[in-house]
Motif scaffolding. Structure first.
Motif, PDB file in Angstrom:
ATOM      1  N   THR A   1      74.679  22.216 -39.891  1.00  0.00           N
ATOM      2  CA  THR A   1      74.810  21.729 -38.537  1.00  0.00           C
ATOM      3  C   THR A   1      73.612  22.065 -37.502  1.00  0.00           C
ATOM      4  O   THR A   1      72.730  22.712 -37.963  1.00  0.00           O
ATOM      5  CB  THR A   1      75.821  22.718 -37.898  1.00  0.00           C
ATOM      6  N   ASP A   2      73.422  21.139 -36.506  1.00  0.00           N
ATOM      7  CA  ASP A   2      72.244  21.406 -35.472  1.00  0.00           C
ATOM      8  C   ASP A   2      72.760  22.214 -34.359  1.00  0.00           C
ATOM      9  O   ASP A   2      71.781  22.845 -33.656  1.00  0.00           O
ATOM     10  CB  ASP A   2      71.708  20.082 -35.054  1.00  0.00           C
ATOM     11  N   LEU A   3      74.197  21.999 -34.197  1.00  0.00           N
ATOM     12  CA  LEU A   3      74.493  22.708 -32.938  1.00  0.00           C
ATOM     13  C   LEU A   3      76.134  22.882 -33.060  1.00  0.00           C
ATOM     14  O   LEU A   3      76.701  22.039 -33.656  1.00  0.00           O
ATOM     15  CB  LEU A   3      74.366  21.656 -31.731  1.00  0.00           C
ATOM     16  N   VAL A   4      76.558  23.919 -32.693  1.00  0.00           N
ATOM     17  CA  VAL A   4      78.197  24.286 -32.455  1.00  0.00           C
ATOM     18  C   VAL A   4      78.269  24.463 -31.189  1.00  0.00           C
ATOM     19  O   VAL A   4      77.997  25.282 -30.374  1.00  0.00           O
ATOM     20  CB  VAL A   4      78.362  25.656 -33.310  1.00  0.00           C
ATOM     21  N   ILE A   5      79.371  23.669 -30.552  1.00  0.00           N
ATOM     22  CA  ILE A   5      79.946  23.671 -29.329  1.00  0.00           C
ATOM     23  C   ILE A   5      81.075  24.445 -29.555  1.00  0.00           C
ATOM     24  O   ILE A   5      82.235  24.018 -30.265  1.00  0.00           O
ATOM     25  CB  ILE A   5      80.318  22.234 -28.702  1.00  0.00           C
ATOM     26  N   VAL A   6      81.451  25.562 -28.770  1.00  0.00           N
ATOM     27  CA  VAL A   6      82.755  26.231 -28.816  1.00  0.00           C
ATOM     28  C   VAL A   6      83.406  25.878 -27.656  1.00  0.00           C
ATOM     29  O   VAL A   6      82.866  26.439 -26.433  1.00  0.00           O
ATOM     30  CB  VAL A   6      82.511  27.782 -29.019  1.00  0.00           C
ATOM     31  N   LEU A   7      84.542  25.146 -27.646  1.00  0.00           N
ATOM     32  CA  LEU A   7      85.200  24.882 -26.242  1.00  0.00           C
ATOM     33  C   LEU A   7      86.377  26.020 -25.910  1.00  0.00           C
ATOM     34  O   LEU A   7      86.855  26.728 -27.001  1.00  0.00           O
ATOM     35  CB  LEU A   7      86.121  23.659 -26.280  1.00  0.00           C
ATOM     36  N   ARG A   8      86.199  26.763 -24.838  1.00  0.00           N
ATOM     37  CA  ARG A   8      87.352  27.788 -24.288  1.00  0.00           C
ATOM     38  C   ARG A   8      88.187  27.361 -23.406  1.00  0.00           C
ATOM     39  O   ARG A   8      87.772  26.391 -22.564  1.00  0.00           O
ATOM     40  CB  ARG A   8      86.229  28.788 -23.994  1.00  0.00           C
ATOM     41  N   LEU A   9      89.100  27.855 -23.215  1.00  0.00           N
ATOM     42  CA  LEU A   9      90.332  27.820 -22.190  1.00  0.00           C
ATOM     43  C   LEU A   9      90.854  28.958 -21.991  1.00  0.00           C
ATOM     44  O   LEU A   9      91.239  29.786 -22.791  1.00  0.00           O
ATOM     45  CB  LEU A   9      91.166  26.506 -22.897  1.00  0.00           C
ATOM     46  N   ASP A  10      91.098  29.068 -20.619  1.00  0.00           N
ATOM     47  CA  ASP A  10      91.959  30.214 -20.223  1.00  0.00           C
ATOM     48  C   ASP A  10      93.487  30.360 -21.090  1.00  0.00           C
ATOM     49  O   ASP A  10      93.896  29.441 -20.990  1.00  0.00           O
ATOM     50  CB  ASP A  10      92.381  30.058 -18.714  1.00  0.00           C
ATOM     51  N   PRO A  11      93.540  31.325 -21.599  1.00  0.00           N
ATOM     52  CA  PRO A  11      94.961  31.415 -22.340  1.00  0.00           C
ATOM     53  C   PRO A  11      96.056  31.085 -21.524  1.00  0.00           C
ATOM     54  O   PRO A  11      97.030  30.619 -22.233  1.00  0.00           O
ATOM     55  CB  PRO A  11      94.843  33.021 -22.752  1.00  0.00           C
ATOM     56  N   ASP A  12      96.282  31.121 -20.240  1.00  0.00           N
ATOM     57  CA  ASP A  12      97.549  31.058 -19.632  1.00  0.00           C
ATOM     58  C   ASP A  12      97.430  29.397 -19.477  1.00  0.00           C
ATOM     59  O   ASP A  12      98.838  28.993 -19.767  1.00  0.00           O
ATOM     60  CB  ASP A  12      97.394  31.328 -18.037  1.00  0.00           C
ATOM     61  N   PHE A  13      96.329  28.856 -19.397  1.00  0.00           N
ATOM     62  CA  PHE A  13      96.516  27.218 -19.676  1.00  0.00           C
ATOM     63  C   PHE A  13      96.761  26.770 -21.154  1.00  0.00           C
ATOM     64  O   PHE A  13      97.516  25.961 -21.551  1.00  0.00           O
ATOM     65  CB  PHE A  13      95.232  26.600 -18.994  1.00  0.00           C
ATOM     66  N   LEU A  14      95.950  27.595 -22.023  1.00  0.00           N
ATOM     67  CA  LEU A  14      96.421  27.282 -23.311  1.00  0.00           C
ATOM     68  C   LEU A  14      97.763  27.400 -23.830  1.00  0.00           C
ATOM     69  O   LEU A  14      98.364  26.411 -24.369  1.00  0.00           O
ATOM     70  CB  LEU A  14      95.566  28.271 -24.178  1.00  0.00           C
ATOM     71  N   GLU A  15      98.433  28.455 -23.328  1.00  0.00           N
ATOM     72  CA  GLU A  15      99.798  28.470 -23.688  1.00  0.00           C
ATOM     73  C   GLU A  15     100.855  27.373 -23.103  1.00  0.00           C
ATOM     74  O   GLU A  15     101.564  26.908 -24.027  1.00  0.00           O
ATOM     75  CB  GLU A  15     100.247  29.990 -22.933  1.00  0.00           C
ATOM     76  N   GLN A  16     100.360  26.910 -21.862  1.00  0.00           N
ATOM     77  CA  GLN A  16     101.176  25.804 -21.711  1.00  0.00           C
ATOM     78  C   GLN A  16     101.096  24.550 -22.521  1.00  0.00           C
ATOM     79  O   GLN A  16     102.014  23.855 -22.950  1.00  0.00           O
ATOM     80  CB  GLN A  16     100.695  25.266 -20.147  1.00  0.00           C
ATOM     81  N   ARG A  17      99.738  24.266 -23.016  1.00  0.00           N
ATOM     82  CA  ARG A  17      99.519  22.970 -24.002  1.00  0.00           C
ATOM     83  C   ARG A  17     100.193  23.080 -25.286  1.00  0.00           C
ATOM     84  O   ARG A  17     100.755  22.465 -25.876  1.00  0.00           O
ATOM     85  CB  ARG A  17      97.843  23.009 -24.098  1.00  0.00           C
ATOM     86  N   LEU A  18     100.311  24.525 -25.605  1.00  0.00           N
ATOM     87  CA  LEU A  18     100.801  24.697 -27.269  1.00  0.00           C
ATOM     88  C   LEU A  18     102.260  24.856 -27.268  1.00  0.00           C
ATOM     89  O   LEU A  18     102.737  24.415 -28.169  1.00  0.00           O
ATOM     90  CB  LEU A  18     100.047  26.136 -27.626  1.00  0.00           C
ATOM     91  N   LYS A  19     102.913  25.259 -25.773  1.00  0.00           N
ATOM     92  CA  LYS A  19     104.163  25.030 -25.824  1.00  0.00           C
ATOM     93  C   LYS A  19     104.709  23.669 -25.899  1.00  0.00           C
ATOM     94  O   LYS A  19     105.644  23.181 -26.355  1.00  0.00           O
ATOM     95  CB  LYS A  19     104.728  25.476 -24.416  1.00  0.00           C
TER      96      LYS A  19
END
Ligand code: DAT
Length: 174
Positions: free
Chosen positions: A93-111
């Motif tokens: 790889t030349d670049l690794v982008i790590v996307l992050r998200l507040d776990p409270d928002f992530l919880e809603q998406r995973l539900k």
């Protein structure tokens, strides 16, 4: 074999649900890039080494997956985006982008995705601890960039990644 000196590889990683595949397909269009979903690649080629007994999901054969990815991109030139939370385990790889998200928002998406409570808990814990970020730094020191997408629209995340690609890959300082 075609030379690949112009090849640029960008991994888009992060906990499931942070927005990788949506952002990757927006990026693909904006950059006219070649996009590989690493999960699809594993499924397509059946690169699994068994099943997690209690959880019911398949365990990906990472060495085989990375070998497959390396071979798939070996003759490609130009911008290659690799989307998936396993991408950062691979070497090229030349670049690794790590996307992050507040776990409270992530919880809603995973539900919304209908994940089981156990799977939601595991993913939220991984996001809170920054597992993908730490692993990425360990495996690709100097190539990692983190983006907190919590307060950003999809368009803003995409533009932020393009800025990083331009700065880190095409016009590095000095
Ligand atoms: P991943 O590929 O990381 O599992 P995804 O691309 O499938 O995640 O995104 C999960 C959902 O969240 C999808 O419905 C799109 C939405 N989403 C992602 N990033 C977003 C953002 N910055 N703003 C609003 N919605 C977003």
């Amino acid at each position: 074999m075609k030379g690949n000196s112009q090849q640029k590889v960008v991994f888009i990683t992060g906990t499931p649900g942070v927005g990788k595949s949506t952002v990757s397909s927006l990026l693909q269009k904006k950059l006219s890039a070649y996009l590989i979903s690493i999960n699809e690649l594993a499924r397509e080629k059946g690169l699994f080494q068994g099943e997690e007994p209690d959880k019911g999901y398949k365990i990906v054969d990472l060495p085989a997956l990375c070998k497959e990815l390396t071979s798939k991109i070996s003759n490609k030139e130009g911008m290659i985006l690799v989307d998936g939370h396993l991408s950062h385990y691979c070497p090229r790889t030349d670049l690794v982008i790590v996307l992050r998200l507040d776990p409270d928002f992530l919880e809603q998406r995973l539900k919304k995705r209908g994940y089981s409570p156990l799977k939601i808990h595991e993913n939220l814990e991984a996001e809170a601890l920054g597992v993908c970020l730490i692993e990425s730094y360990e495996l690709h020191p100097d190539k990692v960039q983190e983006i907190d997408s919590t307060k950003l629209s999809l368009e803003e995340v995409t533009d932020e990644i393009i800025k990083i690609i331009n700065k880190e890959i095409y016009y590095p300082p000095g």
